[in-house]
Design an enzyme around this catalytic site. Sequence first.
Site, PDB file in Angstrom:
ATOM      1  N   GLU A 307      15.852   4.952  -4.043  1.00 44.49           N
ATOM      2  CA  GLU A 307      15.342   3.978  -3.055  1.00 44.49           C
ATOM      3  C   GLU A 307      16.467   3.020  -2.673  1.00 44.49           C
ATOM      4  O   GLU A 307      16.310   1.790  -2.684  1.00 44.49           O
ATOM      5  CB  GLU A 307      14.152   3.206  -3.633  1.00 44.49           C
ATOM      6  N   CYS A 398       3.476  -1.075  -4.652  1.00 38.62           N
ATOM      7  CA  CYS A 398       4.213  -2.325  -4.460  1.00 38.62           C
ATOM      8  C   CYS A 398       4.083  -2.856  -3.039  1.00 38.62           C
ATOM      9  O   CYS A 398       4.047  -4.067  -2.821  1.00 38.62           O
ATOM     10  CB  CYS A 398       5.684  -2.124  -4.815  1.00 38.62           C
TER      11      CYS A 398
HETATM   12 ZN   LIG Z   1       7.260  -1.303  -1.947  1.00 39.30          ZN
END
Ligand SMILES: [Zn+2]
Length: 638
Positions: A307, A398
């Site tokens: 990420e 998230c």
């Molecule tokens: Zn996130």
Amino acid sequence: MSDLTGRVRGPLAPSTAVQRPLSIDDVEIHGGPLGRWQRINREASIPLGLAQMEKSGAVPNLRLAAGEGDGSFQGYRFQDSDLYKQLEAVAWEHCRHPEREGAYRAFVAESAALLARAQRPDGYLNAHYQVVKPERIFAELEYSHEMYCAGHLFQAAVAAARAGLGEDLLHVARRFADLLVRRFLVGGDDGIDGHAEVETALVELYRLTGERPYLDLARKLIDNRGKGLIKSTGMGPLYAQDHLPVREADTAVGHAVRQLYLEAGVVDVAVETGDADLLASSVRRWEDLVATKTSITGGHGSRHDGEAFGERYELPPDRAYNESCAAIASIHWNWRLLLATGHGRYADLIERTLYNAFAASTSADGTRFFYVNPLQRRADLFEDAYLGRRREWFACACCPPNIMRLVSSLGHYVATTDDEGVSVHQYVPGVIRAGGVVLDVETGYPWDGQVRFTVRSAPGGEWTLKLRVPAWSSTTTLASEPGTAATGTSGRLTPGPDGYAAIRREWQAGDTVTLGLDLTPRVVRPHRRIDALRGCAAIERGPLVYCFEQIDQDADLDDLALAPGAALRTAERDLPGIGTTVLIEADAVRLPPAPAHGLPYTTGADAAPAAPATLTAVPYYQWDNRDGGVMRVWIPLA
Ligand SMILES: [Zn+2]
């Protein structure tokens, strides 16, 4: 002008700033995209998120930690943070509408009571480690997310306290913060969390409580990065920004959300400690990031692997990660830099990120969310969890509650005060109350470039109204009634070096100023070093990046190319599934059918374009609201 910093009801209240933030409820947003996002956030997204707190395990996990439930721990080790972000979203929503959010007050009170019961006598609080592996508490900080979760707890507690929801949550937060101070500041433990977040949260907790050790701990955690203290994530030191001391790092690396949350903490610590060198290091990385690692949408993170940020100019449209949380973290960081420096370039990037990378994260009805926000979707991966369509929730959730907390606090990011007067950074229809000034704002922005300010009331004496002139507006006008004392007077306008037009005078109720921004659609080309975009162009209008969806084209989108010098035409529409929008039509050519067999490489020349055609573009933030078809932001130039 009065100093508002002592009583700011919003996420950020620095004790010193070039620009001072307003409270969320000092700014009413009455319409436009931001007004719509706030309405669907309240009506659709937050109720969905609250239901997920039970379904996803976040609340049941804490019951287990409190010794009150049956079953086993569900989800990730950072599952608690979903609840904390949801609490923050609810708190800011309560701040906007305290009269009609009784259920929110109950949710915050019940959550605070549960957290207090789950909290250990020493102040420790993390459902995963209390339930699943208590023997490893604070023993694997490189990937435990214990301080990361604590940070989100602190931010939720600050929000609840500032929003008038009492201090029960703050009491829980302070007991945990005091434990962190005892162990990691006074106790000499040099551990740092693999995922930055607690740093910025500790500073805000300090700002609210005046408890200096919270600030000192935040500073220590930042100074400890780059010493090799994060050892065994398996992802290498770049992943968690532990490769170099923060003051020496010159480019954003590793996991994008970690880097960007870290930067928020870096600016907070620099501001509160007067550390100009630390602030300068963050500005240096910002300049590099903007120049070499930022998507046209403001998105960050070029790689799915980790990420993470890629190398400079590594900006693939189809594989762009651009996590929704990274857009949020970028807005947090830019807002801190804007307050610290007063420079409009940070508000410009907030606008780009807000209207594009961030806004695209949520469906038009507020019930579906993207985790990943690429600039191209091919035909093959519609069902992929990350490259497919928006989803209601995620195993790693998230993003959705993070989106909700930003939307409910958007009023905080619109305007500020300083010793000279009022500055407006984002243009929304509504009302701005700042230091005795009340401004009515009328605008159809971003569909229309005229923004009209009317002074409803003003204190005596001279003061300055500053209006951000976006860098994309090539010809900007400013007209005022009565027409005196305006910078550049009526007519074409050149902003000051800080990116703002400033009008200083003695204001009377009824005085108006109209800012005219240039919304002529623009064809934008990539830097020549971005190999993945070579030969392509994109279309922008005002703050909006546009994209092409298959559903709007007469031919296969992948066979269309933008004509040289293409004329761009706008058309207002109200589209099913999308709502209000402005489409852009562009002259294009339809390429001959591509060979479907054999290697996709040839020594032959391209065949000549077959036929004139039209490309139709919609704002990127409105994509994926009609079907799951092919989409691209960057289109080949014929
Ligand atoms: Zn996130």
